[in-house]
Design a protein around this motif. Structure first.
Motif, short mmCIF file in Angstrom:
data_model
loop_
_atom_site.label_atom_id
_atom_site.label_comp_id
_atom_site.label_asym_id
_atom_site.label_seq_id
_atom_site.Cartn_x
_atom_site.Cartn_y
_atom_site.Cartn_z
N ASN A 56 0.83 -1.20 0.00
CA ASN A 56 0.00 0.00 0.00
C ASN A 56 0.87 1.25 0.00
N ARG A 57 2.05 1.16 0.62
CA ARG A 57 2.97 2.31 0.63
C ARG A 57 3.41 2.64 -0.79
N GLY A 58 3.76 1.61 -1.57
CA GLY A 58 4.15 1.83 -2.96
C GLY A 58 3.00 2.42 -3.77
N GLU A 59 1.79 1.98 -3.48
CA GLU A 59 0.60 2.50 -4.15
C GLU A 59 0.45 4.00 -3.88
N GLN A 60 0.60 4.38 -2.60
CA GLN A 60 0.44 5.78 -2.22
C GLN A 60 1.52 6.67 -2.83
N ILE A 61 2.75 6.16 -2.89
CA ILE A 61 3.85 6.94 -3.48
C ILE A 61 3.56 7.22 -4.96
N LEU A 62 3.11 6.19 -5.69
CA LEU A 62 2.80 6.38 -7.11
C LEU A 62 1.64 7.35 -7.30
N LEU A 63 0.62 7.26 -6.45
CA LEU A 63 -0.52 8.17 -6.56
C LEU A 63 -0.11 9.62 -6.28
N LYS A 64 0.79 9.82 -5.33
CA LYS A 64 1.28 11.17 -5.04
C LYS A 64 2.06 11.73 -6.23
N GLN A 65 2.94 10.91 -6.79
CA GLN A 65 3.70 11.33 -7.97
C GLN A 65 2.77 11.69 -9.12
N SER A 66 1.78 10.83 -9.34
CA SER A 66 0.84 11.03 -10.43
C SER A 66 0.04 12.32 -10.24
N THR A 67 -0.34 12.60 -9.00
CA THR A 67 -1.13 13.80 -8.70
C THR A 67 -0.34 15.07 -8.98
N VAL A 68 0.91 15.12 -8.50
CA VAL A 68 1.75 16.31 -8.68
C VAL A 68 2.04 16.54 -10.16
N LEU A 69 2.40 15.47 -10.87
CA LEU A 69 2.73 15.60 -12.30
C LEU A 69 1.50 16.00 -13.12
N MET A 70 0.34 15.42 -12.80
CA MET A 70 -0.87 15.77 -13.55
C MET A 70 -1.27 17.23 -13.29
N PHE A 71 -1.06 17.72 -12.08
CA PHE A 71 -1.37 19.12 -11.78
C PHE A 71 -0.48 20.05 -12.60
N ALA A 72 0.80 19.67 -12.74
CA ALA A 72 1.72 20.47 -13.55
C ALA A 72 1.27 20.49 -15.01
N VAL A 73 0.83 19.33 -15.52
CA VAL A 73 0.32 19.23 -16.89
C VAL A 73 -0.92 20.11 -17.06
N ALA A 74 -1.79 20.09 -16.05
CA ALA A 74 -3.03 20.88 -16.11
C ALA A 74 -2.73 22.38 -16.20
N ILE A 75 -1.83 22.86 -15.37
CA ILE A 75 -1.48 24.29 -15.38
C ILE A 75 -0.87 24.68 -16.72
N ALA A 76 0.02 23.82 -17.23
CA ALA A 76 0.65 24.10 -18.53
C ALA A 76 -0.38 24.16 -19.64
N GLY A 77 -1.35 23.25 -19.62
CA GLY A 77 -2.39 23.21 -20.65
C GLY A 77 -3.30 24.42 -20.59
N ILE A 78 -3.71 24.81 -19.40
CA ILE A 78 -4.61 25.96 -19.25
C ILE A 78 -3.92 27.25 -19.69
N VAL A 79 -2.67 27.44 -19.25
CA VAL A 79 -1.91 28.64 -19.63
C VAL A 79 -1.68 28.70 -21.14
N THR A 80 -1.26 27.57 -21.71
CA THR A 80 -1.02 27.51 -23.16
C THR A 80 -2.31 27.75 -23.94
N GLY A 81 -3.41 27.19 -23.45
CA GLY A 81 -4.69 27.36 -24.12
C GLY A 81 -5.13 28.81 -24.17
N PHE A 82 -4.96 29.52 -23.06
CA PHE A 82 -5.33 30.94 -23.01
C PHE A 82 -4.45 31.79 -23.92
N ILE A 83 -3.14 31.51 -23.89
CA ILE A 83 -2.21 32.31 -24.69
C ILE A 83 -2.41 32.08 -26.19
#
Length: 301
Positions: free
Chosen positions: A3-30
């Motif tokens: 379960n620890r490995g599961e949580q680590i992967l989910l945390k990584q996935s969350t942070v990286l997806m948030f970065a992708v989201a911000i990049a997409g929204i900013v690029t879309g507006f510009i």
């Protein structure tokens, strides 16, 4: 499964997806691209879903308590149902947005910026998807498996964006700029339709679990095990109940012993329980198994 490995992967996935989201929204507006903006908002919603999945994984790792005596397994299909529903709703919204974009004469966008965005994130998202899939071969986590679908969908969106924007660039260079304006809303429609399959892939099993529909494979396995045990020991009858919540499997078995069954002690019943449990396969923390015995068929009616 760790379960620890599961949580680590989910945390990584969350942070990286948030970065992708911000990049997409900013690029879309510009750039003025609705399809890039849609990709960014999809990633933002996926981020919130990942946060819910992480919380769920942490709760599942905890011991059961007085309020939740069977643990927190039931939260897993609920989170997946939310994710599938969001995917379906955003696909419908994107489709309608694309249709109205074409009706209104298309959109002019900054092609250089959006082509760079699509190329970079195609590589990042596909790379992360395959890396997580390889890691999950060891973890065997349902949450990670369905969470990773969002990365596959996002990667497919990026590929579609890249191909379409390169097509629009070619049209512009060939003197068909008026047709290039329709590429962005057309992409939006195609992306929306491509998201339907992943949405239903998540929704179908999650909805079955939330509604408490007996899983056919598990039900057949339990009945097959009881048929074998009945043939060996001459049971007069039995009744089985199965249910699944995420990775948790609940199995309830009631057996009618024939009159005069040689029952010397409680150990005889425990031996029968052990034999049936072994017929059902290797036990784990996600399997809840109850086996009871009676001499009166009315108790299983």
């Amino acid at each position: 499964m760790s379960n620890r490995g599961e949580q680590i992967l989910l945390k990584q996935s969350t942070v990286l997806m948030f970065a992708v989201a911000i990049a997409g929204i900013v690029t879309g507006f510009i750039s003025g691209s609705q399809s890039i903006l849609f990709d960014g908002f999809f990633s933002l919603i996926a981020t919130f879903i990942k946060v819910l999945m992480l919380i769920t994984a942490q709760l599942i790792a905890k011991e059961s308590n007085q309020r939740f005596q069977f643990g927190f397994w039931h939260l897993e299909p609920m989170v997946l149902l939310i994710e599938g529903s969001f995917l379906l709703l955003i696909a419908i919204y994107a489709f309608l947005n694309g249709v109205f974009g074409i009706i209104n004469g298309g959109r002019e966008i900054e092609l250089g910026l959006v082509i760079l965005y699509a190329a970079v994130f195609t590589v990042i998202e596909f790379g992360y998807y395959f890396w997580v899939r390889r890691k999950n071969r060891t973890l065997k986590s349902t949450l990670i498996q369905f969470d990773n679908i969002s990365w596959l969908v996002d990667a497919m969106l990026s590929v579609g964006l890249l191909i379409s924007f390169l097509t629009a660039l070619a049209l512009t260079h060939q003197g068909y700029a008026q047709w290039a304006a329709y590429v962005d809303p057309a992409i939006l429609i195609v992306l929306a339709l491509s998201m339907l399959a992943p949405a239903f892939k998540i929704l179908k099993p999650a909805l079955r679990d939330v509604l408490g529909i007996a899983p056919d494979a598990l039900d057949d396995k339990v009945r097959e095990a009881l048929e074998i045990a009945s043939a060996r020991h001459g049971f007069e009858g039995y009744k089985t109940y199965v249910q699944k919540h995420g990775r948790a499997r609940f199995i309830e078995i009631h057996i009618v012993l024939p009159s005069g069954y040689p029952l010397t002690s409680v150990k005889t019943l425990d031996a029968l329980r052990k034999e049936i449990a072994e017929l059902l396969g290797k036990a784990d923390s996600a399997r809840w198994l109850t086996i009871s015995f009676t001499g009166d068929r009315r108790w299983i009616a």
